[in-house]
Design a protein around this motif. Sequence first.
Motif, PDB file in Angstrom:
ATOM      1  N   MET A 136      50.697  21.164  46.426  1.00 32.45           N
ATOM      2  CA  MET A 136      50.438  20.722  45.057  1.00 32.45           C
ATOM      3  C   MET A 136      50.603  21.883  44.077  1.00 32.45           C
ATOM      4  SD  MET A 136      47.045  18.373  45.631  1.00 32.45           S
ATOM      5  CE  MET A 136      46.682  17.940  47.328  1.00 32.45           C
ATOM      6  N   GLN A 137      50.123  23.061  44.452  1.00 25.97           N
ATOM      7  CA  GLN A 137      50.267  24.220  43.577  1.00 25.97           C
ATOM      8  C   GLN A 137      51.739  24.570  43.386  1.00 25.97           C
ATOM      9  OE1 GLN A 137      48.367  26.223  41.774  1.00 25.97           O
ATOM     10  NE2 GLN A 137      46.307  25.531  42.260  1.00 25.97           N
ATOM     11  N   ASN A 368      44.315  29.936  37.884  1.00 28.51           N
ATOM     12  CA  ASN A 368      44.492  31.386  37.802  1.00 28.51           C
ATOM     13  C   ASN A 368      45.578  31.913  38.737  1.00 28.51           C
ATOM     14  OD1 ASN A 368      42.722  34.403  38.507  1.00 28.51           O
ATOM     15  ND2 ASN A 368      43.727  33.916  36.576  1.00 28.51           N
ATOM     16  N   ALA A 369      45.808  31.239  39.865  1.00 29.32           N
ATOM     17  CA  ALA A 369      46.901  31.651  40.753  1.00 29.32           C
ATOM     18  C   ALA A 369      48.245  31.555  40.039  1.00 29.32           C
ATOM     19  CB  ALA A 369      46.910  30.794  42.018  1.00 29.32           C
ATOM     20  N   GLN A 370      48.399  30.563  39.154  1.00 36.09           N
ATOM     21  CA  GLN A 370      49.628  30.433  38.370  1.00 36.09           C
ATOM     22  C   GLN A 370      49.769  31.579  37.371  1.00 36.09           C
ATOM     23  OE1 GLN A 370      51.873  27.992  38.803  1.00 36.09           O
ATOM     24  NE2 GLN A 370      50.722  26.676  40.201  1.00 36.09           N
ATOM     25  N   ASP A 371      48.652  32.115  36.889  1.00 37.56           N
ATOM     26  CA  ASP A 371      48.693  33.268  35.987  1.00 37.56           C
ATOM     27  C   ASP A 371      49.156  34.522  36.717  1.00 37.56           C
ATOM     28  OD1 ASP A 371      47.583  31.715  33.915  1.00 37.56           O
ATOM     29  OD2 ASP A 371      45.543  32.222  34.523  1.00 37.56           O
ATOM     30  N   ASN A 375      55.358  32.538  41.412  1.00 33.01           N
ATOM     31  CA  ASN A 375      56.322  32.427  42.509  1.00 33.01           C
ATOM     32  C   ASN A 375      55.654  32.188  43.852  1.00 33.01           C
ATOM     33  OD1 ASN A 375      58.987  32.563  41.541  1.00 33.01           O
ATOM     34  ND2 ASN A 375      58.819  34.762  41.190  1.00 33.01           N
ATOM     35  N   PHE A 376      54.416  32.640  43.978  1.00 28.29           N
ATOM     36  CA  PHE A 376      53.704  32.522  45.252  1.00 28.29           C
ATOM     37  C   PHE A 376      52.399  31.744  45.077  1.00 28.29           C
ATOM     38  CE2 PHE A 376      56.105  36.551  45.370  1.00 28.29           C
ATOM     39  CZ  PHE A 376      56.965  36.264  46.427  1.00 28.29           C
ATOM     40  N   ALA A 377      52.377  30.831  44.109  1.00 25.46           N
ATOM     41  CA  ALA A 377      51.142  30.100  43.816  1.00 25.46           C
ATOM     42  C   ALA A 377      50.661  29.303  45.027  1.00 25.46           C
ATOM     43  CB  ALA A 377      51.351  29.171  42.621  1.00 25.46           C
ATOM     44  N   THR A 436      44.292  37.700  34.030  1.00 23.20           N
ATOM     45  CA  THR A 436      45.321  36.684  33.804  1.00 23.20           C
ATOM     46  C   THR A 436      46.710  37.299  33.706  1.00 23.20           C
ATOM     47  OG1 THR A 436      45.003  36.838  31.399  1.00 23.20           O
ATOM     48  CG2 THR A 436      43.703  35.176  32.585  1.00 23.20           C
ATOM     49  N   LYS A 437      46.822  38.599  33.919  1.00 23.89           N
ATOM     50  CA  LYS A 437      48.108  39.283  33.786  1.00 23.89           C
ATOM     51  C   LYS A 437      49.025  38.950  34.959  1.00 23.89           C
ATOM     52  CE  LYS A 437      46.273  43.200  31.145  1.00 23.89           C
ATOM     53  NZ  LYS A 437      46.070  44.682  31.114  1.00 23.89           N
ATOM     54  N   LEU A 438      50.320  38.754  34.660  1.00 29.14           N
ATOM     55  CA  LEU A 438      51.322  38.535  35.703  1.00 29.14           C
ATOM     56  C   LEU A 438      51.394  39.780  36.572  1.00 29.14           C
ATOM     57  CD1 LEU A 438      53.574  36.509  36.650  1.00 29.14           C
ATOM     58  CD2 LEU A 438      55.162  37.914  35.316  1.00 29.14           C
ATOM     59  N   GLN A 439      51.215  39.608  37.882  1.00 27.78           N
ATOM     60  CA  GLN A 439      51.169  40.747  38.784  1.00 27.78           C
ATOM     61  C   GLN A 439      52.588  41.214  39.149  1.00 27.78           C
ATOM     62  OE1 GLN A 439      47.915  42.087  39.724  1.00 27.78           O
ATOM     63  NE2 GLN A 439      47.673  40.763  37.928  1.00 27.78           N
TER      64      GLN A 439
END
Length: 456
Positions: A136-137, A368-371, A375-377, A436-439
């Motif tokens: 789903m993610q 938050n995983a999307q934040d 690509n790896f949510a 929330t920063k893109l890693q």
Amino acid sequence: MKKCPYRILIAVMIFMSAAMNYAYRVYFQISFIAMLDRNETLKEGEKQPDYGPRFKYSHWEEGMIIGAYFYGQTLSSIPGGPIAEQVGPWITMLISALINASLTLIAIFVTSENWVPLFICRFFIGISSGVQYPSMQFLIGTWSPPLEKGKFTACLMGNVFGSVAATAITGALVRWLGWKSSFYGMILVTLIFCTFWFLLISDYPTNSWWCSKEESAYIMASHEGRITHGKVIPPFLKMATSIPYIALIIGQFGSLWGLNLIVTSMPKFMAEVLQFELQKVGFLSALPSLARLIMGFVFGTTTDLLLRKNIIKNKAIVRKGFVLFSHFLPGATLFCYTVVGTSPALAVSFLVIMLGFNGAAVVTMLVNAQDLAPNFAGTLYGIMNCFGSTPGFIIPAINSKILEKGSSWPQWTTIFCIGGCVYISTGIIFIIAGSTKLQPWNEKKMKAEDATPAVT
């Protein structure tokens, strides 16, 4: 661009996927009450209703059977993310749902006084279900434009709809037709779901038979290079050493502790302490989940509006500020059980308030995983769901120990206070260390010819 409704249909299917996942958890909790031989606890002259064959398990065996699903889900949640990303969520979800239906059918015929066969069936249903939320993610990442993340992630509140429907319908089915009817009902609903999933879902907008080229181009362009098509091994070491991600895992653990407390324990609490009949247990234990469903969409829509209108420009303020609702207020509500006495009305009201506030998890933990790394949510959510699933078997084990000498109000207030501590402490950790920063490890490192940027 001209608005096209197809991604709304994808959101609906994500909603129904989450509903199916939780229905498999919840219907069993209600049915299991009707499967247990409780002759020793009946008053003189009382008889157990005829809901079908009954079995006498020890408290420890009951805890093991209830926790079996969560043992399995915990094991498969971590590989579930890479599986969804490598194989694709369309086939992953389809196979998982069909396995669950098959094992549910087998469980009807192998359940006996020996608790092990039922435990094994529920364990492997849990293993199969562990791959569903990462799928789903994945779909949320590929189908939702950034400014619609809140509403799309709120569709994961379908788990609440699944809880509500499963508890209410199962309670009625068991009362009218016996506990086996709820098993057959789940099988039928699963087959209907699989038919729609097979026909309507695709992994990417560009692969869809039904999505227009205009909408597909809009969705892909909106990702602004944050999502790249291609299969790579997720950066597990960097994930494991990422402080913001560790904080997210801890926060998710706390949020799911409260939810699993409701799923695994509330039917027993309502039946044994509040003295509700089975039919009322199904309906009343659904009310807190219904509040979470409604408030999840309220919080998701509200935060999308705040960000889209630039009322709040910093996403971190939204993610961390709304922890007040997703963790702190639910935790405080659980502590209130020490002073409400044995009033059924107050007890149910506090549960409704608690899970209503926790609906804010859609804009704190679930998105938050999307934040961090869209690509790896799927992989991120699989790992955090692995740890988040552990309360599903930790809580029954703790409860069985606390309730060993009796299931009365003092014992249950202890259980609720433990939940309050978990809620608040994990929320504090997320506020301090979350981000929330893109890693930087979101980037997929692959050969140039294998990468397809998410812009067309």
